[in-house]
Design a protein around this motif. Structure first.
Motif, PDB file in Angstrom:
ATOM      1  N   ALA A   1      -5.151  -7.229 -12.636  1.00 18.65           N
ATOM      2  CA  ALA A   1      -4.512  -5.920 -12.481  1.00 18.65           C
ATOM      3  C   ALA A   1      -5.145  -5.157 -11.315  1.00 18.65           C
ATOM      4  CB  ALA A   1      -4.618  -5.114 -13.768  1.00 18.65           C
ATOM      5  N   ALA A   2      -6.487  -5.128 -11.289  1.00 25.14           N
ATOM      6  CA  ALA A   2      -7.182  -4.376 -10.241  1.00 25.14           C
ATOM      7  C   ALA A   2      -6.883  -4.966  -8.864  1.00 25.14           C
ATOM      8  CB  ALA A   2      -8.682  -4.379 -10.506  1.00 25.14           C
ATOM      9  N   GLN A   3      -6.902  -6.297  -8.790  1.00 26.87           N
ATOM     10  CA  GLN A   3      -6.632  -6.931  -7.504  1.00 26.87           C
ATOM     11  C   GLN A   3      -5.212  -6.604  -7.029  1.00 26.87           C
ATOM     12  OE1 GLN A   3      -9.204  -8.724  -5.870  1.00 26.87           O
ATOM     13  NE2 GLN A   3      -7.824  -8.289  -4.173  1.00 26.87           N
ATOM     14  N   HIS A   4      -4.283  -6.615  -7.949  1.00 26.94           N
ATOM     15  CA  HIS A   4      -2.898  -6.235  -7.615  1.00 26.94           C
ATOM     16  C   HIS A   4      -2.869  -4.833  -7.016  1.00 26.94           C
ATOM     17  CE1 HIS A   4      -0.868  -9.662  -9.027  1.00 26.94           C
ATOM     18  NE2 HIS A   4      -0.852  -9.400 -10.318  1.00 26.94           N
ATOM     19  N   ILE A   5      -3.590  -3.931  -7.661  1.00 29.15           N
ATOM     20  CA  ILE A   5      -3.585  -2.540  -7.204  1.00 29.15           C
ATOM     21  C   ILE A   5      -4.170  -2.443  -5.789  1.00 29.15           C
ATOM     22  CG2 ILE A   5      -4.581  -0.237  -7.620  1.00 29.15           C
ATOM     23  CD1 ILE A   5      -4.323  -0.784 -10.615  1.00 29.15           C
ATOM     24  N   TYR A   6      -5.259  -3.166  -5.574  1.00 28.77           N
ATOM     25  CA  TYR A   6      -5.848  -3.111  -4.231  1.00 28.77           C
ATOM     26  C   TYR A   6      -4.944  -3.790  -3.198  1.00 28.77           C
ATOM     27  CZ  TYR A   6      -9.167  -2.802  -0.458  1.00 28.77           C
ATOM     28  OH  TYR A   6      -9.747  -2.474   0.738  1.00 28.77           O
ATOM     29  N   ASP A   7      -4.344  -4.897  -3.577  1.00 30.06           N
ATOM     30  CA  ASP A   7      -3.431  -5.596  -2.659  1.00 30.06           C
ATOM     31  C   ASP A   7      -2.277  -4.682  -2.242  1.00 30.06           C
ATOM     32  OD1 ASP A   7      -5.065  -7.751  -2.970  1.00 30.06           O
ATOM     33  OD2 ASP A   7      -3.683  -8.929  -4.210  1.00 30.06           O
ATOM     34  N   VAL A   8      -1.758  -3.950  -3.224  1.00 33.21           N
ATOM     35  CA  VAL A   8      -0.668  -3.012  -2.925  1.00 33.21           C
ATOM     36  C   VAL A   8      -1.151  -1.988  -1.903  1.00 33.21           C
ATOM     37  CG1 VAL A   8       0.696  -1.089  -3.835  1.00 33.21           C
ATOM     38  CG2 VAL A   8       0.535  -3.222  -5.126  1.00 33.21           C
ATOM     39  N   PHE A   9      -2.345  -1.457  -2.160  1.00 32.48           N
ATOM     40  CA  PHE A   9      -2.880  -0.451  -1.250  1.00 32.48           C
ATOM     41  C   PHE A   9      -3.034  -1.024   0.157  1.00 32.48           C
ATOM     42  CE2 PHE A   9      -6.668   1.157   0.929  1.00 32.48           C
ATOM     43  CZ  PHE A   9      -6.232   2.442   1.195  1.00 32.48           C
ATOM     44  N   PHE A  10      -3.634  -2.191   0.240  1.00 38.30           N
ATOM     45  CA  PHE A  10      -3.907  -2.759   1.558  1.00 38.30           C
ATOM     46  C   PHE A  10      -2.600  -3.081   2.291  1.00 38.30           C
ATOM     47  CE2 PHE A  10      -4.820  -5.967   4.688  1.00 38.30           C
ATOM     48  CZ  PHE A  10      -5.978  -5.489   5.271  1.00 38.30           C
ATOM     49  N   GLN A  11      -1.722  -3.753   1.576  1.00 38.65           N
ATOM     50  CA  GLN A  11      -0.469  -4.125   2.245  1.00 38.65           C
ATOM     51  C   GLN A  11       0.307  -2.897   2.694  1.00 38.65           C
ATOM     52  OE1 GLN A  11       3.614  -5.959   1.075  1.00 38.65           O
ATOM     53  NE2 GLN A  11       2.114  -7.596   0.793  1.00 38.65           N
ATOM     54  N   SER A  12       0.361  -1.891   1.834  1.00 40.48           N
ATOM     55  CA  SER A  12       1.175  -0.739   2.235  1.00 40.48           C
ATOM     56  C   SER A  12       0.490   0.076   3.330  1.00 40.48           C
ATOM     57  CB  SER A  12       1.558   0.124   1.031  1.00 40.48           C
ATOM     58  OG  SER A  12       0.448   0.411   0.247  1.00 40.48           O
ATOM     59  N   ALA A  13      -0.832   0.225   3.262  1.00 37.84           N
ATOM     60  CA  ALA A  13      -1.497   1.038   4.285  1.00 37.84           C
ATOM     61  C   ALA A  13      -1.518   0.329   5.637  1.00 37.84           C
ATOM     62  CB  ALA A  13      -2.919   1.370   3.851  1.00 37.84           C
ATOM     63  N   ILE A  14      -1.966  -0.902   5.650  1.00 41.04           N
ATOM     64  CA  ILE A  14      -2.177  -1.572   6.930  1.00 41.04           C
ATOM     65  C   ILE A  14      -0.905  -2.216   7.480  1.00 41.04           C
ATOM     66  CG2 ILE A  14      -3.514  -3.346   8.131  1.00 41.04           C
ATOM     67  CD1 ILE A  14      -5.135  -0.856   7.219  1.00 41.04           C
ATOM     68  N   ASN A  15      -0.174  -2.922   6.618  1.00 33.95           N
ATOM     69  CA  ASN A  15       1.018  -3.608   7.131  1.00 33.95           C
ATOM     70  C   ASN A  15       2.231  -2.691   7.200  1.00 33.95           C
ATOM     71  OD1 ASN A  15      -0.679  -5.773   7.080  1.00 33.95           O
ATOM     72  ND2 ASN A  15       0.239  -6.710   5.266  1.00 33.95           N
ATOM     73  N   LEU A  16       2.388  -1.878   6.186  1.00 32.43           N
ATOM     74  CA  LEU A  16       3.599  -1.051   6.137  1.00 32.43           C
ATOM     75  C   LEU A  16       3.351   0.376   6.618  1.00 32.43           C
ATOM     76  CD1 LEU A  16       4.932  -2.239   2.644  1.00 32.43           C
ATOM     77  CD2 LEU A  16       5.510  -3.133   4.899  1.00 32.43           C
ATOM     78  N   LYS A  17       2.097   0.733   6.796  1.00 32.80           N
ATOM     79  CA  LYS A  17       1.706   2.056   7.301  1.00 32.80           C
ATOM     80  C   LYS A  17       2.255   3.210   6.450  1.00 32.80           C
ATOM     81  CE  LYS A  17       1.536   0.423  12.081  1.00 32.80           C
ATOM     82  NZ  LYS A  17       2.161  -0.920  11.851  1.00 32.80           N
ATOM     83  N   ARG A  18       2.306   2.976   5.192  1.00 32.24           N
ATOM     84  CA  ARG A  18       2.788   4.026   4.289  1.00 32.24           C
ATOM     85  C   ARG A  18       2.033   3.852   2.980  1.00 32.24           C
ATOM     86  NH1 ARG A  18       9.205   5.617   3.746  1.00 32.24           N
ATOM     87  NH2 ARG A  18       9.278   5.162   5.948  1.00 32.24           N
ATOM     88  N   VAL A  19       1.234   4.833   2.589  1.00 31.16           N
ATOM     89  CA  VAL A  19       0.504   4.652   1.332  1.00 31.16           C
ATOM     90  C   VAL A  19       1.082   5.477   0.199  1.00 31.16           C
ATOM     91  CG1 VAL A  19      -1.728   3.884   2.210  1.00 31.16           C
ATOM     92  CG2 VAL A  19      -1.274   6.318   2.026  1.00 31.16           C
ATOM     93  N   HIS A  20       1.038   4.859  -0.953  1.00 34.11           N
ATOM     94  CA  HIS A  20       1.365   5.510  -2.206  1.00 34.11           C
ATOM     95  C   HIS A  20       0.115   6.338  -2.501  1.00 34.11           C
ATOM     96  CE1 HIS A  20       1.895   5.658  -6.598  1.00 34.11           C
ATOM     97  NE2 HIS A  20       3.165   5.421  -6.363  1.00 34.11           N
TER      98      HIS A  20
END
Lengths: 246, 452
Positions: free
Chosen positions: B266-285
Motif C-alpha cells: 500500500a505504502a509503495q503504491h502511494i509513493y509510486d503515485v506521488f513520484f509518477q504524478s509529480a515527476i512524469n505528469l507534473k501534477r501532484v495530488h
C-alpha cells in the motif's frame, strides 16, 4: 352555460399568475384590474367574479403558494420518514423554492402589508391558516410518533412558526449573497434550534414560567388595583362620572 | 527536495495554534484558576489541552468546510499542535457532521435540475463519507452503475473568502505574541496563506475537480492503483459524480491487521503515485490526508478526491532531482546552486547557518535514500525527528524567497511520510530517483546509490 369546477380553478390560477406578472412589472399602484384580466385572457368584468379587489389578487397568490408547498411536500416519497427537524427545514426550504419565481412579487407583498398592516393582516389570514395547518400536522405527527412531547400552549406553536417563516422570507428578500447562501445557512441553523426547542418542550416550559410569574406577581397587583377601585368614594365618583353628573 | 516550505507552513501552524490557545484555552484557565486549589489548578492545566481539542473540534465542525480544510492543512504537517488536538483534528478527515437530507436534496436540485430520486434509481440519503468541503452519497444510476455522489456544503464558497480573511487576521495578530526570533517571515507566511486560499477556492469548483479526476483517470497508470471515472452528465460546480471505489479508510484498514507485505504494498503504491504524478505528469495530488486513499485487502489502493491538485512548473520539475542529489551527496555548494536554479533567493555569506542547520537537515532529508528500502517501523519517529530541523530551516535568515511549488510539493511528501509511519511500512524511495538521476545524466554511476 355551466362552467365546470375545474375550469373555474384554472381561470382563477391564470388570473393569479397574470397578477404576479403585471404587479411585478408595474408595481402595485400602477397595475390595473383591466390589464391583469387581459393578460389572463379573461373578460374585463369576469375578473370581478373571482377577485373583487387588487388586494385580493395580491394575497390570493400568497395563499396559492401555500397550496403549492403542500403539494410539493406530499410529492417527496419518504417525507413522512424525515425527522421533525428535517421536515420543518424542508418546509421552509420549500417555501423559498416556491417563492423563488415570484421573489420580486413577494417584495411587493411585504411593502403593501407594511403600508396597510390591518388590511394585510386580514387578507393574509388564509395564507396563514394554510401554513399553520401544515405545521399543526407536522407537530401532531411528531407527538403521535413519540418524537416530541405534548406541551402546554401547543396551539401557539404554529403561530410562532408563521412569524419565524415571515422573518426568514424578509431576510431572504434582502439577501444578496451568491445563490442566497446566507439564507440557506440561516435556515439550516435556525430550524435546528427550533427543532431542539420543540423536542425539549422548551417553549411550553418557558411560557409556563412566565404564566407563573404573571399570576403570582402581576395579577396580585391587579387585585390591589381592584381593591382600590372598590373604595366607596372612588366607586361613587366613578358613578357620578359615568352618569354625567356635575 | 527541500523541507523548507513545509517549514513555512509549520510556522503558520505555530502561529495559528498560539493564537487559538490565547483565544480559547488560556483565557479559560485564567478564569478558572482563582476558584481552584493549587493541585486542582495543576490538573486543570493538564485538562486544558483536552478541553481545547474538544472546543476546537466543536468549533471546526460548526464552521464545516473552510476551517476543516485549514485544520487539515495545518494539523497535518505541524507536530507543533498538541497531540490531543491533532487527534481531534484527524477525526475531521472523514467525520464531519453530515448535511441533512434537505440540504443534499436542495443542492442536487439546484445544480442538476432534478431531485435525487428522479436522477438515480437508488440514492442513499445517509452520507457514505464526509469530505472536507462536502459529503459523499452512494447511489445507483438508472443504468445500474454504482456511483459516489459528492455534494458540496451549500454556500461554502461564500464563506471561504471571509474565513480566509479572518485567518489572516488571526495569524497576523497571533504572531505578535511570539518572541522576535520565532516570529514568522511575513512574506513567506502571506505567500503560504494565499496559496492555500487559492487552492481552497479551486476546491469549491467541482468542475475543476472533475477535470482533475478525469486527467488522473486517463494518465495515471500504476498496477494496483485505481482511480475513478467521472460521469460527466452529473457534474456541475457543486456536485460531482464518479464511479464508486471500494476499499476502506486507513484507520479501519489497519484495524483488520494487514500483513507487513500488504502494508508495504500500500505504502509503495502511494509513493509510486506521488513520484509518477509529480515527476512524469507534473501534477501532484497535493492533499495527502489519509482520507483521500481507500485501502483494499491485498494492499491495493484507490485514489479519491481530486480537489487539491497542484500543477508543478517546468523549472521546478527539471531541477528538483539535482537538488535532491546534492542533498544526497551532502555537497553544500551544489545544494545552494540547485536552490538558486529553482528560483530561490539565497544569501551566500551565512556559512555558519549552513553548517549548523543545513548539514543536519540534509542528513535527515537524505536518510531514506541511503538504503534500498526505508523502514518506517524502526524509524517511526522520522517526521518527529525532522520537526526541529524543519523549524531551524524556516528561521534561517539566508533564504529570502521561496518558490511556490515547494509549498505543495513538500507538504505532500511530509504528509505521505506521516501516512507511511502509520502504516509502519518499508518503502523504496531510492530506485525512482536513481533511475531519474541516471536518465538525466546527473549520476553516471548508479551503483553508488542506495547501497551504503
Amino acid at each position: 352555460m355551466k362552467i365546470s369546477h375545474k375550469v373555474k380553478a384554472q381561470t382563477r390560477l391564470r388570473l393569479l399568475e397574470a397578477a404576479v406578472d403585471v404587479i411585478t412589472e408595474k408595481g402595485f399602484e400602477k397595475a390595473s384590474m383591466r390589464e391583469i384580466a387581459k393578460r389572463a385572457d379573461v373578460a374585463d368584468a369576469t375578473i370581478y367574479n373571482y377577485f373583487s379587489t387588487k388586494e385580493k389578487l395580491l394575497y390570493g397568490y400568497c395563499a396559492h403558494v401555500q397550496t403549492l408547498v403542500l403539494e410539493e411536500l406530499k410529492a417527496i416519497d419518504d417525507f413522512h420518514e424525515y425527522s421533525l427537524r428535517d421536515q420543518l427545514h424542508q418546509l421552509v426550504e420549500m417555501e423559498i423554492r416556491m417563492w423563488l419565481p415570484a421573489r420580486e412579487f413577494l417584495q411587493v407583498v411585504f411593502a403593501q402589508t407594511y403600508a396597510a398592516p390591518s388590511v394585510g393582516h386580514e387578507l393574509l389570514a388564509e395564507t396563514k391558516e394554510h401554513l399553520k395547518s401544515m405545521v399543526v400536522e407536522l407537530i401532531d405527527a411528531s407527538i403521535e410518533a413519540g418524537e416530541m412531547p405534548e406541551q402546554p400552549y401547543q396551539d401557539l406553536l404554529p403561530a410562532l412558526f408563521w412569524d419565524y417563516q415571515t422573518a426568514i422570507l424578509a431576510y431572504w428578500l434582502k439577501d444578496t449573497s451568491d445563490n442566497f447562501a446566507n439564507t440557506t445557512k440561516l435556515v439550516d441553523q435556525s430550524t435546528e434550534i427550533i427543532a431542539q426547542l420543540l423536542l425539549g418542550g422548551v417553549i411550553g416550559k418557558t411560557l409556563d414560567m412566565f404564566s407563573f410569574l404573571f399570576r403570582t406577581h402581576v395579577l396580585q397587583h391587579l387585585n390591589t388595583l381592584d381593591n382600590l377601585m372598590m373604595q366607596p368614594e372612588l366607586v361613587a365618583a366613578k358613578r357620578r362620572f359615568m352618569e354625567g353628573a356635575e | 527536495m527541500s523541507k523548507l516550505p513545509s517549514t513555512q507552513l509549520a510556522r503558520a501552524g505555530v502561529v495559528g495554534s498560539t493564537a487559538m490557545k490565547l483565544g480559547v484555552g488560556k483565557i479559560k484557565t485564567k478564569v478558572k484558576r482563582p476558584f481552584l486549589s493549587e493541585s486542582a489548578s495543576q490538573r486543570s492545566e493538564e485538562q486544558r489541552e483536552d478541553q481545547e481539542a474538544e472546543l476546537l473540534f466543536k468549533a471546526i465542525t460548526q464552521l464545516r468546510g473552510t476551517a476543516v480544510k485549514l485544520a487539515q492543512m495545518l494539523g497535518m504537517e505541524t507536530e507543533v499542535l498538541p497531540e490531543r488536538v491533532r487527534q481531534e483534528l484527524s477525526k475531521s478527515y472523514h467525520q464531519v457532521p453530515p448535511l441533512n437530507r434537505v440540504l443534499v436534496r436542495k443542492v442536487i436540485q439546484d445544480e442538476l435540475g432534478s431531485t435525487p430520486e428522479d436522477l438515480f434509481k437508488e440514492f442513499d440519503s445517509t452520507a457514505l463519507a464526509a469530505a472536507s468541503l462536502g459529503q459523499v452519497h452512494r447511489a445507483l444510476t438508472w443504468e445500474n452503475l454504482d456511483v459516489a455522489v459528492k455534494v458540496q456544503y451549500p454556500g461554502i464558497h461564500v464563506t471561504i473568502d471571509s474565513d480566509m480573511k479572518l485567518l489572516g487576521t488571526l495569524v497576523g495578530g497571533g504572531s505578535k505574541f511570539l518572541s522576535k526570533e520565532r516570529r514568522p517571515n511575513e512574506e513567506i507566511l502571506r505567500k503560504s496563506l494565499s496559496e492555500i486560499a487559492a487552492r481552497l477556492s479551486e476546491e469549491t469548483d467541482y468542475i475543476n475537480e472533475a477535470e482533475n479526476t478525469r486527467w488522473f483517470n486517463t494518465k495515471l497508470d500504476i498496477q494496483g492503483v485505481e482511480t475513478p471515472a467521472v460521469l460527466d452528465e452529473f457534474c456541475s460546480k457543486r456536485v460531482i459524480v464518479t464511479e464508486y471505489m471500494s476499499g476502506v479508510h486507513l484507520d479501519e484498514w489497519l484495524r483488520t491487521n494487514p500483513t507487513q507485505e500488504e502494508r508495504n504494498r500500500a505504502a509503495q503504491h502511494i509513493y509510486d503515485v506521488f513520484f509518477q504524478s509529480a515527476i512524469n505528469l507534473k501534477r501532484v495530488h497535493a492533499d495527502p490526508n489519509p482520507g483521500n486513499y481507500l485501502f483494499k485487502d491485498n494492499g491495493d489502493i484507490a485514489l479519491i478526491d481530486y480537489g487539491c491538485v497542484k500543477v508543478l512548473g517546468e523549472r521546478f520539475v527539471r531541477h528538483i532531482p539535482t537538488l535532491l542529489y546534492a542533498f544526497y551527496k551532502g555537497e553544500y555548494e551544489e545544494i545552494l546552486n540547485a536552490y538558486e536554479q529553482l528560483g530561490m533567493k539565497i544569501r551566500r555569506d551565512a556559512q555558519e547557518d549552513f553548517d549548523k542547520v543545513l548539514r543536519p537537515f540534509g542528513e535527515w532529508l537524505s536518510l531514506p535514500f541511503q538504503r534500498e528500502t526505508f523502514d518506517f517501523k524502526t524509524n517511526n519517529r522520522y517526521t518527529v525527528n525532522g520537526r526541529n530541523l524543519i523549524h531551524e530551516m524556516a528561521h534561517l535568515g539566508s533564504f529570502e524567497s521561496v518558490e511556490e511549488d515547494f509549498i505543495f510539493f513538500d507538504r505532500t511528501i511530509y504528509g505521505l511520510f506521516k501516512i507511511f509511519e502509520q502504516l509502519e511500512a518499508e518503502v523504496n524511495f531510492v530506485d525512482h530517483w536513481k533511475h531519474l538521476w541516471h536518465q538525466s545524466g546527473i549520476l553516471d554511476d548508479a551503483s553508488g546509490v542506495g547501497s551504503e
